[in-house]
Design a protein around this motif. Sequence first.
Motif, PDB file in Angstrom:
ATOM      1  N   LEU A   1       6.115   0.859   8.287  1.00  0.00           N
ATOM      2  CA  LEU A   1       5.198   1.207   9.371  1.00  0.00           C
ATOM      3  C   LEU A   1       5.540   0.430  10.636  1.00  0.00           C
ATOM      4  O   LEU A   1       5.644  -0.801  10.602  1.00  0.00           O
ATOM      5  N   GLY A   2       5.768   1.139  11.716  1.00  0.00           N
ATOM      6  CA  GLY A   2       6.059   0.504  12.986  1.00  0.00           C
ATOM      7  C   GLY A   2       7.488   0.037  13.166  1.00  0.00           C
ATOM      8  O   GLY A   2       7.804  -0.610  14.174  1.00  0.00           O
ATOM      9  N   LYS A   3       8.349   0.343  12.203  1.00  0.00           N
ATOM     10  CA  LYS A   3       9.746  -0.092  12.278  1.00  0.00           C
ATOM     11  C   LYS A   3      10.681   1.110  12.252  1.00  0.00           C
ATOM     12  O   LYS A   3      10.302   2.214  11.884  1.00  0.00           O
ATOM     13  N   GLU A   4      11.929   0.868  12.612  1.00  0.00           N
ATOM     14  CA  GLU A   4      12.924   1.918  12.579  1.00  0.00           C
ATOM     15  C   GLU A   4      13.415   2.160  11.148  1.00  0.00           C
ATOM     16  O   GLU A   4      13.355   1.273  10.298  1.00  0.00           O
ATOM     17  N   ARG A   5      13.891   3.378  10.925  1.00  0.00           N
ATOM     18  CA  ARG A   5      14.481   3.696   9.632  1.00  0.00           C
ATOM     19  C   ARG A   5      15.750   2.870   9.443  1.00  0.00           C
ATOM     20  O   ARG A   5      16.555   2.738  10.371  1.00  0.00           O
ATOM     21  N   GLU A   6      15.945   2.340   8.240  1.00  0.00           N
ATOM     22  CA  GLU A   6      17.116   1.497   7.972  1.00  0.00           C
ATOM     23  C   GLU A   6      17.769   1.899   6.658  1.00  0.00           C
ATOM     24  O   GLU A   6      17.098   2.350   5.720  1.00  0.00           O
ATOM     25  N   LEU A   7      19.065   1.681   6.612  1.00  0.00           N
ATOM     26  CA  LEU A   7      19.819   1.958   5.387  1.00  0.00           C
ATOM     27  C   LEU A   7      19.444   0.951   4.314  1.00  0.00           C
ATOM     28  O   LEU A   7      19.401  -0.259   4.573  1.00  0.00           O
TER      29      LEU A   7
ATOM     30  N   ASP B   1       9.378  -4.929   0.985  1.00  0.00           N
ATOM     31  CA  ASP B   1      10.041  -3.682   0.571  1.00  0.00           C
ATOM     32  C   ASP B   1       9.128  -2.475   0.765  1.00  0.00           C
ATOM     33  O   ASP B   1       9.559  -1.336   0.574  1.00  0.00           O
ATOM     34  N   THR B   2       7.885  -2.714   1.124  1.00  0.00           N
ATOM     35  CA  THR B   2       6.946  -1.624   1.350  1.00  0.00           C
ATOM     36  C   THR B   2       7.426  -0.724   2.478  1.00  0.00           C
ATOM     37  O   THR B   2       7.707  -1.196   3.587  1.00  0.00           O
ATOM     38  N   ALA B   3       7.544   0.573   2.171  1.00  0.00           N
ATOM     39  CA  ALA B   3       8.070   1.524   3.149  1.00  0.00           C
ATOM     40  C   ALA B   3       8.051   2.917   2.529  1.00  0.00           C
ATOM     41  O   ALA B   3       7.821   3.076   1.322  1.00  0.00           O
ATOM     42  N   VAL B   4       8.320   3.898   3.365  1.00  0.00           N
ATOM     43  CA  VAL B   4       8.642   5.237   2.866  1.00  0.00           C
ATOM     44  C   VAL B   4      10.151   5.270   2.646  1.00  0.00           C
ATOM     45  O   VAL B   4      10.919   4.909   3.543  1.00  0.00           O
TER      46      VAL B   4
END
Length: 120
Positions: A41-47, A89-92
């Motif tokens: 949330l609020g961050k860029e998508r990352e590999l 590690d919480t993320a989509v």
Amino acid sequence: QVQLVESGGGLVQAGDSLRLSCAASGLTFGVYAMAWYRQALGKERELVAAISSGGSTRYADAVKGRFTISRDNAKNTVLLQMNSLKPEDTAVYYCAAKRGSYLSVNWDYWGQGTQVTVSS
């Protein structure tokens, strides 16, 4: 029509494990590089991790030693085994596919994502 469908996300506690799965259809899976990305949330998508058609892998520094990417070409599936999960590690988590190098930053196809939430 190419489809990437992720599954396996959920709510876990810090230190737990999860295994994400991405089922691919509509493409010649064996010639595609595959990857997992994430977006908090609020961050860029990352590999997070990527795997070549030949099985070579690469990982983000933040997950090295904890996450493992693998593929099953017979089942058109790519997996992400996540161990020792941390709240950060919480993320989509998104599955991606590319006909080309797994070192690329541009991917051809994306899944809809699966939510991973790690509580402290």
